[in-house]
Every structure is written in C-alpha cells, then in structure tokens.
Write a protein that holds these residues in place. Structure first.
Motif, PDB file in Angstrom:
ATOM      1  N   ILE A  54       0.837  -1.206   0.000  1.00  0.00           N
ATOM      2  CA  ILE A  54       0.000   0.000   0.000  1.00  0.00           C
ATOM      3  C   ILE A  54       0.865   1.246   0.000  1.00  0.00           C
ATOM      4  O   ILE A  54       0.663   2.176  -0.789  1.00  0.00           O
ATOM      5  N   THR A  99       1.079   4.589  -2.210  1.00  0.00           N
ATOM      6  CA  THR A  99       0.431   5.724  -1.554  1.00  0.00           C
ATOM      7  C   THR A  99       1.486   6.655  -0.979  1.00  0.00           C
ATOM      8  O   THR A  99       2.471   6.202  -0.394  1.00  0.00           O
ATOM      9  N   MET A 153      -2.493  -5.198  -5.213  1.00  0.00           N
ATOM     10  CA  MET A 153      -3.605  -4.656  -4.426  1.00  0.00           C
ATOM     11  C   MET A 153      -4.710  -4.254  -5.388  1.00  0.00           C
ATOM     12  O   MET A 153      -4.472  -3.520  -6.358  1.00  0.00           O
ATOM     13  N   TYR A 154      -5.917  -4.732  -5.111  1.00  0.00           N
ATOM     14  CA  TYR A 154      -7.052  -4.468  -5.991  1.00  0.00           C
ATOM     15  C   TYR A 154      -7.274  -2.973  -6.177  1.00  0.00           C
ATOM     16  O   TYR A 154      -7.631  -2.518  -7.263  1.00  0.00           O
ATOM     17  N   GLU A 155      -7.064  -2.213  -5.111  1.00  0.00           N
ATOM     18  CA  GLU A 155      -7.310  -0.774  -5.149  1.00  0.00           C
ATOM     19  C   GLU A 155      -6.537  -0.100  -6.271  1.00  0.00           C
ATOM     20  O   GLU A 155      -7.012   0.866  -6.882  1.00  0.00           O
ATOM     21  N   TYR A 156      -5.336  -0.583  -6.560  1.00  0.00           N
ATOM     22  CA  TYR A 156      -4.492   0.041  -7.582  1.00  0.00           C
ATOM     23  C   TYR A 156      -4.533  -0.726  -8.907  1.00  0.00           C
ATOM     24  O   TYR A 156      -4.621  -0.109  -9.968  1.00  0.00           O
ATOM     25  N   ARG A 202      -6.801  -2.452 -10.213  1.00  0.00           N
ATOM     26  CA  ARG A 202      -8.094  -2.416 -10.899  1.00  0.00           C
ATOM     27  C   ARG A 202      -8.626  -1.002 -11.107  1.00  0.00           C
ATOM     28  O   ARG A 202      -9.507  -0.786 -11.952  1.00  0.00           O
ATOM     29  N   ASN A 203      -8.076  -0.009 -10.404  1.00  0.00           N
ATOM     30  CA  ASN A 203      -8.720   1.308 -10.416  1.00  0.00           C
ATOM     31  C   ASN A 203      -7.798   2.478 -10.751  1.00  0.00           C
ATOM     32  O   ASN A 203      -8.271   3.610 -10.761  1.00  0.00           O
ATOM     33  N   HIS A 218      -5.986   5.215   5.049  1.00  0.00           N
ATOM     34  CA  HIS A 218      -6.064   3.755   5.195  1.00  0.00           C
ATOM     35  C   HIS A 218      -6.225   3.341   6.647  1.00  0.00           C
ATOM     36  O   HIS A 218      -5.906   2.205   7.004  1.00  0.00           O
TER      37      HIS A 218
END
Length: 415
Positions: A59, A63, A197-200, A202-203, A259
């Motif tokens: 993360i 981030t 990490m799905y957050e990054y 996929r988005n 987070h």
C-alpha cells in the motif's frame, strides 16, 4: 517460611512410581497441550504480522506518506513550496500530481478509474510504481503524446494490451451546438503495472501531468504534492509540524487517514485471533487442575505424614503449586521454542509441504500474496509466554488449596 524442601518435594512428585503411570501420562498431556497452544499462537500471530507488513509495504509503495493540497482542492505555483520542503529534514522527496475520476471505454467496455497525472522525474522518488511496471516503462509517458499506464486488472477488464487505444471521459462538460457534451480524449496504452492490491491494479491509471492538466483544465495548477517522509510511522506528528511551517492556505494529510480503517481492521482481527487461540492454552492449562487433583488424591497419606512432621498448610499448598508451576513452565518453554522455530521457517516449510503433497495453499491466480509471509515479533512471544505461564499458575491454586485442607488424623486413622 519458604523452605527448599517444598521445591524438592514438588519436583519429586513430577516423577511417577510404577503404580502412578497414568498420572504421569495426564501430566505429559498437560505439558503437550500448553506447548501446542503456545506454538500455535506464536506461529499464527507471526503469519498475521507478516501479512500486515506485506500489505503495508504494498500500500505504502503506491500511496504517498503525506500530501499537501490547497484550500480549494488545487495547488498553484507548487514550485514555490520546494525551498520550504528542502529545509524539512523529515521530508525526503516530493512529487506533484493531478488527479481525478474518469470513465475509460474501449470496444464497448466501460470502467471507472482514478486517473493520476505524474512527472516522470519526480514520481519514482515517492512511490514504487517504476519497479511495479510489468510492460513498458514509466519514461514512455511524454507530454503531448497522451500515453497511459494502467493496472493489469484494469487493462484486462477493458480488454487492452499495450498499443491499444482507450477513450477517457471526464466529468467536465463542453458546450456544443448539439448541446452539453462530456469531454472525451483518446489515449494510447503504453504499459501496465501490478502492485498486488485491488485498489491500484483495478482502479488506477497514470498519464503525464501535463496531459492531465489539459484534460482536467487545471492550467498551471496541480492537485497537490505527494511527500515521502523519513519516518512513515510517525507521519501524523510530522504532518502536523509541516502544516505549521507551511502556514494557512495549505492542507496536509498523511497515509494513516486514508487507510486507517484497513489497518484498524487488521489489528482487530489479530486481537480476536489472539483471544481465540489463547483459549487453547487456557484449556491445556486447566488440564493441570485435573492432574493436580489426581496427584493430591494419590498422595493424601503422604500429605498427612508431612503434616504430622511439622509441615504447615501453607507449605503443603506450596508443594503442589511448585508441581503445577513446573508443568506450566516446561510446557510454555517447549511451546516458545517450537513456535519461534516454526515462525522463522514458515516461508521455507510451506513450499516444502506444497511440493511434497502436490498442493498449493495460496494460488497466485486467486490470492495477491502467493507465499505465506511470517514476521516474528518478540513482544508477542513475551506476551504469549507470560499469559500461558500465568494461566498455568492460576490453575494450581484450587488443587493446592484442597491439599492444604487435608486433616492428618482422618487420613492416618486406618493406616
């Protein structure tokens, strides 16, 4: 008064005679129960610490440790802040960015995404995106060429490979003779990255900051500055100090705010798992109660003789507390040794087991982390050992108290 005789007799009772082999078997199971419980606690908490460290690293690899923005959500003349940032020893690097929510379309596929404009010379100083790129290179993002790098999962969802075209739809609108139309711009996919990490994955999509400024009509402004700090675990205090230095008109935030819920959830899960597994140790510790009750029953005549020779009830109680404490201490010691050895070798033992049995506990196509990480924290070991020993000590009190209440005259009446 405490006498070494108490310790001697208590240790002597740990060795069984021929007619009390069953009691020794019960004692052994109590020791093994405590040892297995302590081993499981240390190993599981070490694995959970490893997962937390791995996720934290991934993360924070993408981030920013802290961000600086203006009062209106944008920052003008960000280069004027560089001299002040250079004077802060806690700030190691910084990078400007332009960010906004968009819709991406390709071949009738649509997906929302966070579009972030970055500067190629600055971004690698505050994130690990350059090391996470699987296809292409970060320096392929050049101003005016409208290139894009996106997460692998986002590219798969849109059916894209490097070289394909993708259309970006922004929330801003254009007034045309046909009416109000959304702003559209075609980009070329130049590469993909994978963080795990799905957050990054996929988005998130990256473009050059100049292209993002044109797309979002930011002119010379940026969304803010992403900062890298020398001590990310002290980020809240460092950001408060930095906010005082920058003065009014600037808003400074840190990664713990973005987070905080995630890491609080991990800590809660770790605490609950500790309590659940501690119950295993508690059950094993209370096996000591049954062991000592059986020993007291078997040694009633011996206790009566000791009482007639001058041993006080408190000393009798001490004998059996020594016996129970030895069982608990030995089980805790064995469990700590086993737990530490297992926690330090989880990453080696699990692949060996997978290879031997032809299985894979964490397939890479299902889980982001395909290997079982482990991080031994000595504070956890001390806490587990202390709790196990304390439970063992508490388990000795009732049987020892019952032994101290034995009356010599009644026990020796028929001897």
């Amino acid at each position: 008064m405490f006498r070494p005789l108490i310790v001697y007799i208590g240790l002597r009772y740990t060795r069984a005679k021929r007619r009390t082999r069953f009691i020794s078997f019960i004692t052994l199971t109590s020791v093994l129960g405590i040892a297995l419980g302590v081993t499981a606690l240390i190993t599981v908490l070490s694995v959970m610490n490893g997962f937390e460290a791995e996720l934290r690293e991934r993360i924070l690899g993408m981030t920013a440790h802290a961000t600086v923005t203006g009062g209106e959500g944008s920052l003008r003349d960000w280069r004027s802040l560089e001299p002040m940032l250079q004077m802060q020893p806690s700030v190691l690097a910084w990078a400007p960015y332009v960010e906004g929510q968009v819709m991406l379309t390709s071949d009738r596929r649509v997906s929302g995404a966070m579009l972030r404009g970055v500067l190629v010379d600055y971004e690698p100083k505050v994130s690990e995106v350059a090391q996470r790129i699987t296809k292409g290179r970060l320096d392929q993002l050049k101003p005016g060429e409208f290139g894009m790098i996106m997460g692998e999962e986002l590219a798969q969802a849109l059916g894209l490979i490097p070289g394909d075209q993708v259309t970006v739809i922004t929330p801003q609108m254009n007034a045309t003779p046909a009416g109000i139309m959304p702003r559209l711009k075609r980009f070329t996919l130049t590469g993909t990255f994978k963080v795990g990490m799905y957050e990054y994955d996929r988005n998130l999509a990256l473009i050059h900051m100049d292209d993002a400024a044109k797309l979002f009509r930011m002119e010379d402004a940026v969304s803010g500055l992403r900062l890298k700090l020398d001590d990310l675990f002290n980020a809240p205090k460092l950001t408060r100090d930095l906010a005082q230095v920058l003065g009014r008109g600037y808003y400074v935030s840190d990664w713990t705010r973005a987070h905080s819920n995630f890491f609080k959830a991990v800590q809660t899960e770790k605490s609950v798992m500790f309590i659940i597994l501690l119950l295993i140790v508690a059950v094993a510790a209370f096996n000591i109660v049954s062991t000592l009750v059986m020993v007291v029953t078997d040694k009633r005549a011996d206790i009566a003789i000791l009482r007639t020779q001058g041993m006080t009830p408190a000393e009798v109680m001490g004998v059996f507390m020594v016996l129970g404490t030895v069982i608990g201490a030995f089980g805790t010691l064995v469990g700590c040794v086993g737990g530490i050895a297992l926690a330090l070798n989880v990453e080696t033992l699990v692949p060996m087991i997978e290879k031997a049995f032809g299985v894979q506990f964490m397939p890479g196509d299902v889980y982001y982390i395909s290997q079982l990480p482990s991080k031994l924290v000595w504070a956890d070991v001390y806490q587990i050992a202390g709790m196990a020993f304390l439970l063992s000590l508490l388990a000795t009190i009732y049987p020892a108290w019952q032994a101290s209440r034995i009356k010599p005259a009644e026990e020796l009446r028929y001897e």
